[in-house]
Enzyme design. Structure first.
Site, mmCIF file in Angstrom:
data_model
loop_
_atom_site.group_PDB
_atom_site.id
_atom_site.type_symbol
_atom_site.label_atom_id
_atom_site.label_comp_id
_atom_site.label_asym_id
_atom_site.label_seq_id
_atom_site.Cartn_x
_atom_site.Cartn_y
_atom_site.Cartn_z
ATOM 1 N N ARG A 155 75.875 -1.479 -148.859
ATOM 2 C CA ARG A 155 75.274 -0.518 -149.780
ATOM 3 C C ARG A 155 74.332 -1.277 -150.710
ATOM 4 O O ARG A 155 74.765 -2.179 -151.425
ATOM 5 C CB ARG A 155 76.330 0.196 -150.627
ATOM 6 N N GLU A 172 73.106 -0.419 -153.418
ATOM 7 C CA GLU A 172 73.081 0.208 -154.740
ATOM 8 C C GLU A 172 73.099 -0.869 -155.806
ATOM 9 O O GLU A 172 73.955 -1.740 -155.777
ATOM 10 C CB GLU A 172 74.328 1.075 -154.925
ATOM 11 N N ARG A 183 83.883 -0.978 -159.412
ATOM 12 C CA ARG A 183 84.324 -0.526 -158.088
ATOM 13 C C ARG A 183 83.242 -0.511 -157.021
ATOM 14 O O ARG A 183 83.416 0.087 -155.967
ATOM 15 C CB ARG A 183 84.969 0.847 -158.212
ATOM 16 N N HIS A 184 82.106 -1.117 -157.293
ATOM 17 C CA HIS A 184 81.048 -1.169 -156.290
ATOM 18 C C HIS A 184 80.805 -2.589 -155.796
ATOM 19 O O HIS A 184 80.713 -3.523 -156.580
ATOM 20 C CB HIS A 184 79.743 -0.612 -156.874
ATOM 21 N N GLU A 223 87.970 7.681 -155.989
ATOM 22 C CA GLU A 223 87.695 8.054 -154.613
ATOM 23 C C GLU A 223 87.870 6.860 -153.682
ATOM 24 O O GLU A 223 87.369 5.778 -153.949
ATOM 25 C CB GLU A 223 86.249 8.570 -154.531
ATOM 26 N N SER A 258 85.650 9.444 -148.175
ATOM 27 C CA SER A 258 84.767 10.590 -148.181
ATOM 28 C C SER A 258 84.652 11.026 -146.738
ATOM 29 O O SER A 258 84.401 10.195 -145.867
ATOM 30 C CB SER A 258 83.409 10.149 -148.732
ATOM 31 N N ARG A 308 88.886 -1.070 -152.009
ATOM 32 C CA ARG A 308 89.303 -0.056 -152.989
ATOM 33 C C ARG A 308 90.749 0.358 -152.779
ATOM 34 O O ARG A 308 91.498 0.531 -153.744
ATOM 35 C CB ARG A 308 88.414 1.189 -152.883
#
Lengths: 173, 531
Positions: free
Chosen positions: B303, B305, B311-312, B454, B457, B505
């Site tokens: 990712r 991001e 948490r990333h 989360e 997903s 996670r």
């Protein structure tokens, strides 16, 4: 702000004829032009006058001690709470929370003007609190919820949602 | 007159100088003599010592192990040092955790993985003075082989994992020597936050840990975390294989982004560019179209991001599931939640030691779950939040604080740390999500939460090429780039659903940790590319 508060107080006290107020200075201190004498200046002064007017002296305290405690909280409201910075708010909440640990009302077991004016003054802070913070200041939340449901007090202010059960385990955040 | 005077002064000076020089020389000579004497004495002592040292074959630095010989020597693991082994003479290979010399004795704490044992060296008929001195001077974290007799102890040794025995060392050899200065102390790295504050003891901050990850991974906490994480993977595989799933491997270099193009890494690919896979999404679906029915995949996902949160990560391990179902996607939800429950149960039953070890440094409440797993609809969740005073729209996505609050509300009401949130608004989900037949504003999609965060997903996917094209166009996706994907649904595609879980996670939230970097062995985030 203070003017709406005084209007709500008048209605709570059951005063038939609403007074006209003006403000003075940069801090918009409320002023009441009294027919029978000099002008009354300041929130606490006017509020105490209204209480007399409505013949509800018990709202200022029954005993000498209680009257002193009420005066202390009224002073706290206008000197500390109304002039507090963001940092100070945390301290105020922490202290108030501790104070309320063993009390139903600010002056102990009786509802007084101190509860009304502190409720009006702290409302904008409590309405912004997250669920977790409301739980952290559990005693404030309990007192606040009680006052907002006290007949006739809330008036112009929106109700604040209060959870009746704890959702955060103590000790963990 | 003047000249003479000057000369006179010059002579005086010279005399003075020579006097000074003489003194200096004398001093130096004295110094040299002393030095020589000292050296001689030292050499003599050394010689004497060497001659005197009856135990000199019992300790030392071993030559580098280059596989010169096959020694027929069994090495006992530290964790197996129990009272049953009392009075036995054994060999152990371990690290020096701490060493403490006290007169004629030297106490060592030997460590192997998360297990420690106390070892004792005392001057006597087995060990010489020099040998004890040698042991006392060994650097922390060095790897040694020791031969020792296992002895029962009367009083439990509280500071070690093996509390009932100690080792009486007879031989000690260094296999690999550690440098004297360590970038961080292991004791500091396992100290619970806040503890030791009064004594002014240090805790190690996360960046220092991660910069020196190899050492940090040696701590009991790290050892436990990653052993448990391995358990998560194994339980995931075992459970799914038992349910008739097939493990697949999918490419990570891909031509089109699967979930919107914003957060993909672009890599140069010969004369063109490619992306690093954000998930094996498209491939696992294609496997479904190719009649594999139930597939799963464990592998890296990327990712891009630029979010530096607790948490990333930019690269993490995805545990992905995709399966064909008969009539309703809840068949898939049930299968996934059951898999998660099997993982939770397996961890609870088989990894209690590891959980306890992590809890010592990072206290948390035991993880709770229900059977069958609680399933809430999105609408109900929004209602719960609104009742708690949160202002939000019905079809608004959940913000992170609201997710966490919802987790608390659910825990309070249902006493579970794990639940499914079903029927998300269609607008907040990717293009391949199947719309809800009863309400087009919603979709057949779901998230799963652990401790209010989360972890998965998922959704029923559109298996109809026509509808898929419509949805892709609605999302403004270039149809050319996903042609192969859409085409795979043209020749008969079973209804299917699935989801993807982040391994780090799950481990973090199961253990109640606060940062995903703690459960990633070599974490990658926007600011960290090493080690």
């Amino acid at each position: 702000m203070a003017l709406r508060e005084l209007n709500s107080l008048e209605r709570f006290l059951g005063l038939k004829k609403p007074n006209k107020y003006s403000t003075q200075g940069g801090k918009k201190v409320p002023v009441l032009q009294n027919n029978n004498g000099p002008a009354l200046i300041g929130l606490v002064t006017i509020a105490s006058h209204l209480v007399h007017e409505a013949q509800r002296p018990e709202l200022l305290g029954d005993s000498a001690e209680q009257r002193a405690v009420v005066q202390q909280w009224l002073e706290h409201r206008v000197t500390r709470l109304d002039n507090s910075s963001k940092e100070e708010v945390k301290v105020i909440l922490k202290d108030l929370n501790q104070y309320l640990e063993d009390k139903v009302y600010l002056a102990g077991n009786d509802f007084t003007l101190a509860d009304i004016l502190m409720y009006y003054g702290i409302h904008h802070i409590v309405v912004e609190l997250a669920v977790q913070e409301k739980e952290r200041y559990l005693n404030i939340t309990r007192w606040f919820d009680h006052i907002q449901h006290y007949p006739g007090v809330r008036h112009h202010l929106p109700p604040v949602v209060v959870l009746r059960n704890r959702v955060y385990p103590s000790g963990h955040h | 007159m003047t000249k003479e005077n000057v000369q006179g002064a010059g002579e005086d000076e010279q005399q003075a100088q020579s006097k000074k020089a003489l003194k200096k020389q004398q001093k130096e000579a004295e110094k040299a003599a002393k030095k020589a004497e000292k050296q001689a004495k030292l050499a003599a002592e050394q010689q004497e010592a060497d001659e005197d040292d009856f135990a000199k074959d019992r300790y030392g630095i071993s030559p580098m192990v280059q596989s010169q010989q096959k020694l027929d020597r069994a090495l006992v693991r530290v964790q197996d040092l129990t009272p049953e082994k009392a009075e036995q003479q054994i060999w152990v290979r371990a690290r020096i955790h701490t060493s403490r010399a006290k007169g004629k004795q030297c106490f060592l704490v030997l460590r192997h993985q998360q297990f420690t044992v106390q070892a004792l060296l005392a001057v006597g008929d087995r060990a010489s003075k020099q040998m004890v001195k040698f042991a006392a001077n060994l650097t922390k974290e060095s790897i040694i082989d020791v031969e020792a007799v296992v002895k029962k102890v009367e009083q439990k040794i509280e500071s070690c994992s093996q509390q009932d025995v100690e080792l009486h060392v007879e031989r000690i050899f260094v296999i690999s020597q550690s440098e004297a200065r360590l970038p961080l102390q292991l004791e500091d790295a396992v100290r619970p936050e806040g503890e030791g504050d009064e004594e002014g003891r240090a805790t190690v901050n996360q960046d220092t840990r991660l910069d020196n990850r190899v050492i940090d991974l040696r701590t009991t906490t790290s050892q436990a975390i990653f052993r448990l994480q391995s358990g998560v993977c194994q339980l995931f595989r075992d459970t799914l294989i038992n349910k008739g799933f097939v493990e697949i491997q999918t490419p990570k270099i891909i031509s089109a982004a699967s979930e919107g193009g914003a957060n993909v890494f672009t890599v140069s690919y010969f004369k063109t560019s490619a992306y690093l896979a954000q998930s094996p999404q498209l491939y696992k679906q294609m496997c479904i179209c190719a009649d594999f029915d139930k597939v799963f995949c464990v592998g890296p996902v990327f990712r891009a991001e630029d979010s530096n949160t607790h948490r990333h990560l930019t690269e993490f391990v995805g545990l992905d599931i995709e399966m064909a179902f008969n009539y309703h996607y809840h068949e898939v939800i049930d299968s996934i939640t059951d898999t998660m429950v099997q993982i939770f149960k397996g961890l609870r039953d088989r990894f209690q030691t590891e959980i306890q070890t992590v809890n010592k440094q990072y206290p948390s409440e035991p993880f709770k779950f229900l059977e069958p797993t609680l399933r809430l609809e999105y609408k109900e969740a929004v209602a719960m939040l609104k009742a708690a005073g949160v202002e939000m729209g019905d079809e608004e996505d959940l913000s992170t604080p609201n997710e966490k609050l919802l987790g608390r509300l659910v825990k309070e009401k249902y006493d579970t740390d794990f639940y499914v949130l079903d029927k998300y608004p269609l607008a907040v989900r990717p293009f391949y999500t199947m719309p809800d037949p009863n309400n087009t504003k919603y979709s057949n999609s779901y998230d799963m939460f652990m401790r209010g965060e989360e972890i998965l997903s998922g959704a029923q996917r559109v298996h109809d090429a026509q509808l898929l094209t419509e949805r892709a166009m609605h999302h403004g996706i270039d149809l050319e780039k996903i042609k192969a994907y859409i085409d795979s649904f043209r020749y008969g595609a079973p209804p299917h659903a699935g989801g993807g879980i982040g391994l780090e996670r799950v481990t973090m939230l199961y253990l109640g940790l606060h940062n995903v970097r703690q459960t990633s062995m070599f974490p990658r985030d926007p600011k960290r590319l090493t080690p």
